[in-house]
Design an enzyme around this catalytic site. Structure first.
Site, PDB file in Angstrom:
ATOM      1  N   GLY A  81       3.148  52.114  -6.573  1.00  0.00           N
ATOM      2  CA  GLY A  81       2.174  51.755  -7.610  1.00  0.00           C
ATOM      3  C   GLY A  81       2.170  50.275  -7.951  1.00  0.00           C
ATOM      4  O   GLY A  81       1.120  49.622  -7.958  1.00  0.00           O
ATOM      5  N   LYS A  99      15.497  47.020  -9.679  1.00  0.00           N
ATOM      6  CA  LYS A  99      16.871  47.497  -9.552  1.00  0.00           C
ATOM      7  C   LYS A  99      17.298  47.824  -8.135  1.00  0.00           C
ATOM      8  O   LYS A  99      16.596  48.539  -7.417  1.00  0.00           O
ATOM      9  CB  LYS A  99      17.033  48.763 -10.392  1.00  0.00           C
TER      10      LYS A  99
END
Ligand code: 3PG
Ligand code: MG
Length: 417
Positions: free
Chosen positions: A359, A197
């Protein structure tokens, strides 16, 4: 720029208790540590302090218990992994302040793990009384939790004002690498920003166009940019309502002489599924694309990969956050893996400084088998992003030499913008 003292600047520490804020918020599966990266990151700091004769009291949060004692979020199950990492016994205190903590420190000759600081509401509230209770346990504060430095909590921020302080070894390494990557980098600097996004990385994009020479946009967020430029994107994931925002970023980049690289082709499929049939579609910069209405772009295509390799070959510094495609699902990791391997080779050849964080990014680099070949892999997720946004991280600012404290002597070793 924040300057820091290091453990080596702290003089003789025999008989002293060092309160070390580590980030032991590690992934656990069935009560066992699933990824010990953050535990290993604490080793050098613990060793350095032990070599100087200090006792170490480890402070950390684990999960988000919101000020309550939540037994499932105890740090105690980490003990075997800590013993293995540090190579010496590790005591445990069932509370991070008060009698239990004091007693465990008296009984220990070496290292004590204090229970989850977030079991107290005062931690996240950065309550001065809670910070004082922590401070009373030790003689100095060592902040080694870069990955929690975006939180202005008692153990990451408040405590730093109450004791002599320094940066831990991992914190110092992170700050040094980040300074080299964006603070004072060798140019040209390339940033790769991917992920789903635009909305979650708006501030990152806005900041980076002012800082870097080339900005490579990939992942779902590239679709929003392509859409904003009038390119058909079929059924792709995109934030079509952010077209204006995307155009604004493109305009700013032009003013700042930052070249934005969007995909010129993509790998499209009708289903978001493992090994779904896929094909390469052309995405001709804001003009046309041959994507079908029922197809989704799930990775950047081969022509784009080649073009981006050329961009990397001409660069001196690379900062990477976010994958270029849906790398968890074969075959949509190809662009991410190809660029990761290229960056690793350039790093090995001494031609490129490579810094990555987040991550997803780190697991993608590890899937490509190149994590160990990057110049620096951050232990941080959220903190890395906030750093990429150009924000001052409270845990970094408070642990530096600037905030007033006692008669602290300043010896700058590390600096960060
Ligand atoms: C992390 O895992 O990102 C850090 O430990 C911070 O955790 P938090 O997002 O719960 O503050
Ligand atoms: Mg987080």
């Amino acid at each position: 720029m924040t300057a820091f003292k290091r453990i080596s600047d702290m003089g003789d520490l025999s008989g002293k208790v060092a309160l070390v804020r580590a980030d032991l918020n590690v992934p656990m599966t069935n009560g066992r540590v699933a990824d010990d990266t953050r535990i290993r990151a604490a080793i050098s700091t613990v060793r350095a302090l032990r070599e100087k004769g200090a006792k170490v009291a480890l402070l950390s949060h684990f999960g988000r218990p919101k000020g309550q004692v939540v037994p499932e979020m105890s740090l105690k199950p980490l003990l075997p992994a800590l013993v293995a990492a540090f190579g010496e016994p590790v005591g445990f205190a069932a509370d991070c302040i008060g009698e239990a903590a004091q007693q465990a420190l008296v009984e220990s000759t070496g290292i004590v793990l204090l229970e989850n600081v977030r079991f107290h509401a005062g931690e996240e509230a950065n309550d001065p009384a809670f910070a004082k209770a922590l401070a009373s346990l030790g003689d100095l504060y060592v902040n080694d939790a870069f990955s929690a430095a975006h939180r202005a909590h008692a153990s990451t921020e408040g405590l730093a004002h109450l004791l002599p302080r320094c940066a831990g070894e991992t914190m110092a390494l992170e700050l040094e690498a980040l300074e080299k990557a964006l603070g004072n980098p060798a140019r040209p600097v390339v940033a790769i920003v991917g992920g789903a996004k635009v909305s979650s990385k708006l501030d990152v994009l806005t900041h980076l166009v002012e800082k870097v020479d080339h900005l490579i946009i990939g992942g779902g967020m590239a679709n929003t940019f392509l859409f904003a430029k009038g390119c058909a994107i079929g059924n792709s994931l995109a934030e079509r309502d952010l077209a204006d925002v995307a155009r604004d970023i493109l305009g700013r980049a032009e003013k700042e002489n930052c070249v934005i690289h969007l995909p010129v082709d993509g790998v499209a499929a009708k289903q978001f599924a493992e090994n779904a049939p896929s094909r390469t579609v052309a995405l001709i910069d804001g003009q046309a694309s041959d994507i079908g209405d029922d197809e989704m772009i799930l990775d950047v295509g081969p022509a784009t990969i080649n073009a981006l390799k050329t961009v990397l070959a001409g660069a001196k510094t690379l900062v990477w956050n976010g994958p270029l495609g849906a790398f968890e699902i074969a075959p949509f990791g190809q662009a991410t893996f190809a660029l990761a391997k290229e960056a690793a080779q350039l790093t090995d050849a001494g031609r490129l400084l490579t810094v990555a964080g987040g991550g997803d990014t780190v697991s993608a680099l590890n899937m490509a088998g190149v994590g160990a070949h990057f110049s620096h892999i951050s232990t941080a997720g959220g903190a890395f992003l906030e750093w990429m946004e150009g924000k001052t991280l409270p845990g970094v600012a408070a642990s530096g030499t600037d905030p007033a404290i006692g008669s602290w002597v300043i010896a700058a070793r590390v600096s960060v913008v």
